[in-house]
Every structure is written in C-alpha cells, then in structure tokens.
Design an enzyme around this catalytic site. Structure first.
Site, PDB file in Angstrom:
ATOM      1  N   HIS A  75       0.634  -0.967   0.060  1.00  0.00           N
ATOM      2  CA  HIS A  75       0.267   0.094   0.109  1.00  0.00           C
ATOM      3  C   HIS A  75       0.749   0.874   0.533  1.00  0.00           C
ATOM      4  O   HIS A  75       1.967   1.645   0.667  1.00  0.00           O
ATOM      5  CB  HIS A  75      -0.547  -0.211   1.231  1.00  0.00           C
ATOM      6  CG  HIS A  75      -2.342  -0.794   1.314  1.00  0.00           C
ATOM      7  ND1 HIS A  75      -3.057  -0.969   1.883  1.00  0.00           N
ATOM      8  CD2 HIS A  75      -2.575  -2.253   0.034  1.00  0.00           C
ATOM      9  CE1 HIS A  75      -4.509  -1.758   1.625  1.00  0.00           C
ATOM     10  NE2 HIS A  75      -3.586  -2.510   0.870  1.00  0.00           N
ATOM     11  N   TYR A 204      -8.976   5.115   7.481  1.00  0.00           N
ATOM     12  CA  TYR A 204      -9.263   5.415   8.971  1.00  0.00           C
ATOM     13  C   TYR A 204     -10.335   6.988   8.724  1.00  0.00           C
ATOM     14  O   TYR A 204     -10.604   7.693   7.820  1.00  0.00           O
ATOM     15  CB  TYR A 204      -8.461   5.829   9.509  1.00  0.00           C
ATOM     16  CG  TYR A 204      -7.008   5.062   9.535  1.00  0.00           C
ATOM     17  CD1 TYR A 204      -6.292   4.644   8.846  1.00  0.00           C
ATOM     18  CD2 TYR A 204      -6.935   4.786  10.979  1.00  0.00           C
ATOM     19  CE1 TYR A 204      -5.819   3.651   9.042  1.00  0.00           C
ATOM     20  CE2 TYR A 204      -6.081   3.958  11.599  1.00  0.00           C
ATOM     21  CZ  TYR A 204      -5.197   3.594  10.428  1.00  0.00           C
ATOM     22  OH  TYR A 204      -3.702   2.330  10.488  1.00  0.00           O
ATOM     23  N   PRO A 297      -4.973   0.151  19.170  1.00  0.00           N
ATOM     24  CA  PRO A 297      -3.817  -0.023  17.537  1.00  0.00           C
ATOM     25  C   PRO A 297      -4.392   0.683  16.745  1.00  0.00           C
ATOM     26  O   PRO A 297      -4.340   0.348  15.561  1.00  0.00           O
ATOM     27  CB  PRO A 297      -5.283  -1.706  17.738  1.00  0.00           C
ATOM     28  CG  PRO A 297      -5.483  -1.085  18.064  1.00  0.00           C
ATOM     29  CD  PRO A 297      -5.646  -0.335  18.820  1.00  0.00           C
ATOM     30  N   LYS A 301       1.187  -0.615  15.287  1.00  0.00           N
ATOM     31  CA  LYS A 301       2.387  -0.065  15.592  1.00  0.00           C
ATOM     32  C   LYS A 301       2.940  -1.750  16.363  1.00  0.00           C
ATOM     33  O   LYS A 301       3.576  -2.115  16.616  1.00  0.00           O
ATOM     34  CB  LYS A 301       2.414   0.760  16.207  1.00  0.00           C
ATOM     35  CG  LYS A 301       2.902   2.161  15.034  1.00  0.00           C
ATOM     36  CD  LYS A 301       3.865   1.854  14.774  1.00  0.00           C
ATOM     37  CE  LYS A 301       4.231   2.747  13.801  1.00  0.00           C
ATOM     38  NZ  LYS A 301       4.198   2.798  12.023  1.00  0.00           N
ATOM     39  N   TYR A 387       3.834   6.133  10.571  1.00  0.00           N
ATOM     40  CA  TYR A 387       2.895   5.269  10.482  1.00  0.00           C
ATOM     41  C   TYR A 387       3.625   4.136   9.497  1.00  0.00           C
ATOM     42  O   TYR A 387       3.994   3.056   9.425  1.00  0.00           O
ATOM     43  CB  TYR A 387       1.822   5.541   9.238  1.00  0.00           C
ATOM     44  CG  TYR A 387       0.666   4.284   9.380  1.00  0.00           C
ATOM     45  CD1 TYR A 387      -0.779   5.392   9.777  1.00  0.00           C
ATOM     46  CD2 TYR A 387       1.392   3.658   8.233  1.00  0.00           C
ATOM     47  CE1 TYR A 387      -1.533   3.924   9.485  1.00  0.00           C
ATOM     48  CE2 TYR A 387      -0.185   2.521   7.887  1.00  0.00           C
ATOM     49  CZ  TYR A 387      -1.069   2.911   9.057  1.00  0.00           C
ATOM     50  OH  TYR A 387      -2.411   1.753   8.785  1.00  0.00           O
TER      51      TYR A 387
HETATM   52  P1  RFL Z   1       1.852 -12.151  21.393  1.00  0.00           P
HETATM   53  O1  RFL Z   1       1.727 -12.140  19.637  1.00  0.00           O
HETATM   54  O2  RFL Z   1       0.430 -11.605  22.177  1.00  0.00           O
HETATM   55  O3  RFL Z   1       2.760 -13.421  21.935  1.00  0.00           O
HETATM   56  C1  RFL Z   1       2.740 -13.470  23.674  1.00  0.00           C
HETATM   57  C2  RFL Z   1       2.588 -15.452  22.838  1.00  0.00           C
HETATM   58  O4  RFL Z   1       2.775 -15.936  24.791  1.00  0.00           O
HETATM   59  C3  RFL Z   1       1.824 -17.441  25.589  1.00  0.00           C
HETATM   60  N1  RFL Z   1       1.504 -16.860  27.000  1.00  0.00           N
HETATM   61  C4  RFL Z   1       3.153 -17.583  27.463  1.00  0.00           C
HETATM   62  N2  RFL Z   1       3.498 -18.882  27.198  1.00  0.00           N
HETATM   63  C5  RFL Z   1       3.994 -19.164  28.113  1.00  0.00           C
HETATM   64  N3  RFL Z   1       3.713 -20.031  29.293  1.00  0.00           N
HETATM   65  C6  RFL Z   1       2.878 -18.633  29.901  1.00  0.00           C
HETATM   66  N4  RFL Z   1       2.835 -18.105  31.163  1.00  0.00           N
HETATM   67  C7  RFL Z   1       2.208 -18.197  28.517  1.00  0.00           C
HETATM   68  N5  RFL Z   1       1.863 -16.575  28.664  1.00  0.00           N
HETATM   69  C8  RFL Z   1       1.320 -16.139  27.305  1.00  0.00           C
HETATM   70  C9  RFL Z   1       1.203 -16.097  23.991  1.00  0.00           C
HETATM   71  O5  RFL Z   1      -0.570 -17.809  24.498  1.00  0.00           O
HETATM   72  C10 RFL Z   1       1.131 -16.148  23.113  1.00  0.00           C
HETATM   73  O6  RFL Z   1       1.634 -17.191  21.912  1.00  0.00           O
HETATM   74  O7  RFL Z   1       3.268 -11.010  21.508  1.00  0.00           O
HETATM   75  P2  RFL Z   1       4.360 -10.243  21.144  1.00  0.00           P
HETATM   76  O8  RFL Z   1       4.706 -11.863  20.349  1.00  0.00           O
HETATM   77  O9  RFL Z   1       4.944 -10.000  21.687  1.00  0.00           O
HETATM   78  O10 RFL Z   1       3.261 -10.000  19.270  1.00  0.00           O
HETATM   79  C11 RFL Z   1       2.449  -8.790  19.456  1.00  0.00           C
HETATM   80  C12 RFL Z   1       1.123  -9.042  19.035  1.00  0.00           C
HETATM   81  O11 RFL Z   1       0.672  -9.821  18.613  1.00  0.00           O
HETATM   82  C13 RFL Z   1       0.279  -7.736  19.580  1.00  0.00           C
HETATM   83  O12 RFL Z   1       1.666  -6.066  19.257  1.00  0.00           O
HETATM   84  C14 RFL Z   1      -0.352  -6.957  17.819  1.00  0.00           C
HETATM   85  O13 RFL Z   1      -1.520  -8.304  17.376  1.00  0.00           O
HETATM   86  C15 RFL Z   1      -1.273  -6.241  19.246  1.00  0.00           C
HETATM   87  N6  RFL Z   1      -2.883  -6.183  18.298  1.00  0.00           N
HETATM   88  C16 RFL Z   1      -3.208  -5.390  17.187  1.00  0.00           C
HETATM   89  N7  RFL Z   1      -2.358  -4.402  16.405  1.00  0.00           N
HETATM   90  C17 RFL Z   1      -2.343  -4.178  15.888  1.00  0.00           C
HETATM   91  O14 RFL Z   1      -0.947  -3.553  15.321  1.00  0.00           O
HETATM   92  N8  RFL Z   1      -2.953  -4.391  15.494  1.00  0.00           N
HETATM   93  C18 RFL Z   1      -4.437  -4.653  14.961  1.00  0.00           C
HETATM   94  O15 RFL Z   1      -5.380  -5.137  14.613  1.00  0.00           O
HETATM   95  C19 RFL Z   1      -3.970  -5.607  16.838  1.00  0.00           C
HETATM   96  N9  RFL Z   1      -5.260  -6.161  17.300  1.00  0.00           N
HETATM   97  C20 RFL Z   1      -3.920  -6.696  18.777  1.00  0.00           C
HETATM   98  C21 RFL Z   1      -4.766  -7.078  17.806  1.00  0.00           C
HETATM   99  C22 RFL Z   1      -3.682  -7.590  19.410  1.00  0.00           C
HETATM  100  C23 RFL Z   1      -4.520  -8.354  20.726  1.00  0.00           C
HETATM  101  N10 RFL Z   1      -4.398  -9.091  21.696  1.00  0.00           N
HETATM  102  C24 RFL Z   1      -3.284  -8.961  22.347  1.00  0.00           C
HETATM  103  C25 RFL Z   1      -5.209  -8.940  22.872  1.00  0.00           C
HETATM  104  C26 RFL Z   1      -6.156  -7.709  18.745  1.00  0.00           C
HETATM  105  C27 RFL Z   1      -6.154  -8.682  20.031  1.00  0.00           C
HETATM  106  C28 RFL Z   1      -7.221  -9.514  20.308  1.00  0.00           C
HETATM  107  C1  PHB Z   2      -5.860  -4.490  10.948  1.00  0.00           C
HETATM  108  O1  PHB Z   2      -6.184  -4.552   9.751  1.00  0.00           O
HETATM  109  O2  PHB Z   2      -6.165  -5.560  11.168  1.00  0.00           O
HETATM  110  C2  PHB Z   2      -5.946  -2.822  11.444  1.00  0.00           C
HETATM  111  C3  PHB Z   2      -4.784  -2.480  10.131  1.00  0.00           C
HETATM  112  C4  PHB Z   2      -4.260  -0.923  10.758  1.00  0.00           C
HETATM  113  C5  PHB Z   2      -4.475  -0.242  12.426  1.00  0.00           C
HETATM  114  C6  PHB Z   2      -5.263  -1.110  13.336  1.00  0.00           C
HETATM  115  C7  PHB Z   2      -5.311  -2.328  12.428  1.00  0.00           C
HETATM  116  O3  PHB Z   2      -4.141   0.805  12.788  1.00  0.00           O
END
Ligand code: RFL
Ligand code: PHB
Length: 394
Positions: A75, A204, A297, A301, A387
């Site tokens: 993009h 957005y 989110p 980031k 961004y």
């Molecule tokens: P993760 O992906 O949370 O992975 C952590 C892992 O650790 C495991 N864990 C354990 N393992 C062993 N023993 C324990 N006691 C443990 N406790 C936990 C978990 O099961 C998991 O597999 O962290 P990591 O690798 O740092 O990655 C970070 C990203 O995943 C996170 O920043 C993003 O996904 C945040 N986030 C989003 N970010 C965006 O930029 N856009 C989004 O749309 C977006 N949607 C989200 C999200 C995070 C969410 N969470 C954490 C609830 C949506 C959700 C639902």
């Molecule tokens: C997504 O595609 O899940 C998404 C993209 C941009 C954002 C947050 C979530 O800022």
C-alpha cells in the site's frame, strides 16, 4: 524433573518469540521456545494487519518474505475520512516508504513453517512456567510440558515474548520496574467478513458517532473496526447494526462510494490501552513486544514494535553469547525504549485525533487536526514517517 541446557529460553511462541528463535538459529545461537497455548490456537488468532517498512526489511533479512511479497498487498498510503471529506495520504510520495497489508495470522503461519522446517524445539501447551535466578549469569526456567512432565532448562538468557499476561513482565522485581499506563473510555469492535474490500487502501474515518476503519486481508476478505464504549458486550451488535454503523461512519453514498456488506465470520471487542514497563532488561531477562508494551491499534504499531524489538535484540544476544561482547545487550533496553515511546506517542496521537466523545469542542479540534494533516505537506509527512515506520535505531 528432566533437565537440559540451552543458550536461550524464549517464553511465548507468538510472532516475536518465533522470529527471535529463527534469527538466533540463523546466527548459530540455540534456543528453546515455551508456549502456553496449542499451535493451532496461536496460528488462528486474528490480530494485526499492517506491516511497516522496517518489519518487511527484518522479515526479508530473515528469508521470511516470500509469501508476503506473493500474497500480501503493498500500500502506498491510507485514506483519511470524515463526513463530506476523503483524502489520500501517499506515504511513498511523502517519505519514500510503503507499508504491506499482510495479516499477523499469515506472519505466524510463515514463522511456524520456518520453525518446523528447521526442527526448532518449541513446546506448546506448557504450564507453570517460572523464571529463576535472573539477576545471575546462570538463570534457569522450570515448566510442566504437555505430557505432565516437570522440566528444567539451564540457560544464559531468558527472553520474555509472552505478551501482556505472561509471567516475564512480573518477574522483574517491584523495586526495579516502573509501569506507565493510559486507559481509554472506548474499545474496538472488530469483524472479519467474507467480502471483497470496498477500498484499495485502508480508510480511517472520524465520525461524531465514533471512529470506524476499513482494512483488508485479501481480495476476498475484509476487516472492519468500530469504536464502541469500553465494556461493550459483543452480542449487542447484530450484523445489521454493524453494517449500518460502518456505512454511516465510512461515508457510504458520499461521492458515489459504496460499502459492500458480506457474511461476518469473526467478531470480538478489543480493549484499548497504552502501557510501557521499564526497563526492558533485568539481569539476564530481556522483555520483547507486548510483554513490555501495549499500544492502542490505531497506529498499526503493536506487531511492528514487537518485530523491531526482536530486530535489536537478536544481534545483541549473538554478540553476548557467541562473541562475548556485552555492549549491545547492555544498551538494548535504552535503544528499544526510544522507539517504544515514539510509537506510544504516535498511537496515542492517532487515537486521540480519530476517536470521538461527547464534547463538541474536542470535535472541532479533531477536525482542525485532520484538515491540517491532509492539507499541509509537513504535517502529512510527519504522519507518514511514523506510520510507514522509522528506522530500527532512533
Ligand atoms: P503475543 O502475540 O501476545 O504472543 C505472546 C505469546 O505468549 C504466550 N504466553 C505464554 N507462553 C508460555 N507461558 C505463559 N505463561 C504464557 N503466557 C502467554 C501467548 O499464548 C502468546 O502466544 O505477543 P508478541 O509476540 O509480542 O506480539 C505482539 C503482537 O501480537 C501484538 O502487538 C499485536 O497483535 C497487537 N494487536 C494489534 N496490533 C495491531 O497493530 N493491529 C491490530 O489490529 C491488533 N489487534 C492486537 C490485536 C492484540 C490483541 N491481543 C493481544 C489481545 C487484537 C488482539 C485481540
Ligand atoms: C488490521 O488490519 O487489523 C489493522 C490495520 C490497521 C490498524 C489496525 C488494525 O491501524
């Protein structure tokens, strides 16, 4: 208790844990990864969707960008929308960098494939993970594996990649750690729909009823978000209510633009907060990704920050454990936190500009800000630079 040794123990097999073990293995440092959930659960979680420039670079250097380039979508920028107005910010023109739409679920699949191909030791469905002697040069980790066997791993370094609810963050003693937090009075209702995106690049949208976003996953799958009050029960939003709110907030009918609805395949409510724990290192424990910080989110980031932490820590651990140079590991926390705070500010700023409350004065300030970032080249470049992503080292 069964005992073994590994140079590094990585807690958590999310994107940061698997990427770190991959980069360490490529440089001759062995690691064991411990994950509380099943491989299927970790691989199916619906989360982030946008990869910034430096994330794609880290994945390219790791040899993990093949499917991303074949199936992801590059993009040039984003659309900013508010009632009566829609503007495209072209990041490539503004700062010479693009972003990629490629879901975290896909990144996770690519990492699992690489991990399996390499024969990486990953223990899924472990319990009772406990970190010991972190302030010494010879820490160890104990856990119970999926068969119920109690195990111990002696190691040189423990890396907490275990997200916001894992044990690593809390293993830093109270007198050592500082936590910084901001909560928001709203959440996101996120849905996945089996329908072709109604847009080429992300929209957005600011609206007096609340923020909305149109994202995408593939030519046939779209992702949408709606601002809802914190604590919203997902069952109070019927399909019709969701599509009506998205149509209104995203500007269906404005200048001939139409939103095409489709079957909703996944829905959840995501709480929003900003959180940072400092320092990101305590003795031989290093915190990475969501274990150390959470961003709302809106700036896309979360995943990118986790990958950036790994991009700094992997060479630092190689220097420490393979080359005997403690310098980069010693400065890891300070270097990572410069970027963490930059992204924490940017995510807060995007969130504050786009999410609405009751106060009409705030609405006017937000609309003024939106007109500024879409009409001033300098302001647009500031948004674009943050961004599309800043360099790994700030
Ligand atoms: P993760 O992906 O949370 O992975 C952590 C892992 O650790 C495991 N864990 C354990 N393992 C062993 N023993 C324990 N006691 C443990 N406790 C936990 C978990 O099961 C998991 O597999 O962290 P990591 O690798 O740092 O990655 C970070 C990203 O995943 C996170 O920043 C993003 O996904 C945040 N986030 C989003 N970010 C965006 O930029 N856009 C989004 O749309 C977006 N949607 C989200 C999200 C995070 C969410 N969470 C954490 C609830 C949506 C959700 C639902
Ligand atoms: C997504 O595609 O899940 C998404 C993209 C941009 C954002 C947050 C979530 O800022």
């Amino acid at each position: 208790m069964r005992s073994q040794r590994s140079q590094v123990v990585v807690v958590g097999a999310g994107p940061s844990g698997l990427l770190l073990s991959h980069l360490l293995a490529a440089r001759g440092v062995d690691s064991v990864v411990l994950e509380a959930r099943s491989q299927a659960y970790v691989g199916a979680r619906v989360r982030a969707g946008i990869l910034e420039h430096s994330t794609v670079e880290v994945l390219r250097e790791a040899g993990l960008d093949g499917r991303l380039r074949a199936e992801g979508a590059e993009h040039r920028g984003i659309h900013l929308h508010w009632p009566g107005e829609r503007h495209h910010l072209d990041f490539v023109d503004l700062v010479g960098r693009s972003v990629w739409a490629y879901g975290q679920t896909e990144v996770q699949k690519d990492l699992v494939a690489a991990t399996t191909a390499r024969g990486q030791e990953v223990h899924y469905e472990v319990t009772d993970v406990a970190l010991h002697d972190l302030a010494t040069d010879s820490p160890h980790v104990t856990f119970t594996d999926a068969t119920g066997l109690a195990r111990r791993i002696d190691t040189d370094a423990v890396v907490g990649c275990d997200g916001a609810f894992g044990p690593s963050r809390a293993a830093v003693p109270d007198g050592v750690r500082t936590t910084w937090e901001r909560t928001y009075p709203f959440s996101w209702l996120g849905i996945m729909a089996d329908v072709a995106p109604s847009t080429d690049e992300l929209i957005y949208a600011w609206h007096p009823d609340g923020f909305a976003m149109h994202s995408l996953r593939s030519p046939t799958v779209s992702r949408f978000y709606l601002q809802v009050p914190a604590g919203t029960d997902v069952t109070t939003w019927s399909d019709d209510r969701i599509w009506d709110a998205l149509a209104l907030r995203l500007g269906h009918g404005q200048d001939g633009w139409e939103l095409t609805p489709g079957p909703i395949t996944d829905r959840s409510v995501l709480p929003m907060r900003s959180f940072v724990q400092t320092p990101m290192r305590h003795g031989r424990l290093f915190l990475v990704g969501d274990a150390a910080h959470t961003v709302p989110p809106t700036g896309a980031k979360g995943l990118n920050l986790a990958v950036a932490d790994v991009g700094l820590l992997a060479p630092a651990l190689v220097a420490l454990l393979r080359d005997g140079d403690p310098g980069p590991a010693g400065s890891y926390s300070d270097r990572a936190l410069r970027r963490v705070w930059r992204c924490t500010h940017f995510s807060w700023w995007m969130t504050s500009m786009l999410h609405t409350g009751e106060d009409p004065f705030d609405h006017q300030l937000q609309l003024s800000q939106l007109r500024w970032v879409t009409s001033s080249g300098a302001a647009a470049a500031g948004l674009a630079e943050n961004y599309a992503g800043l360099p790994l080292e700030l």
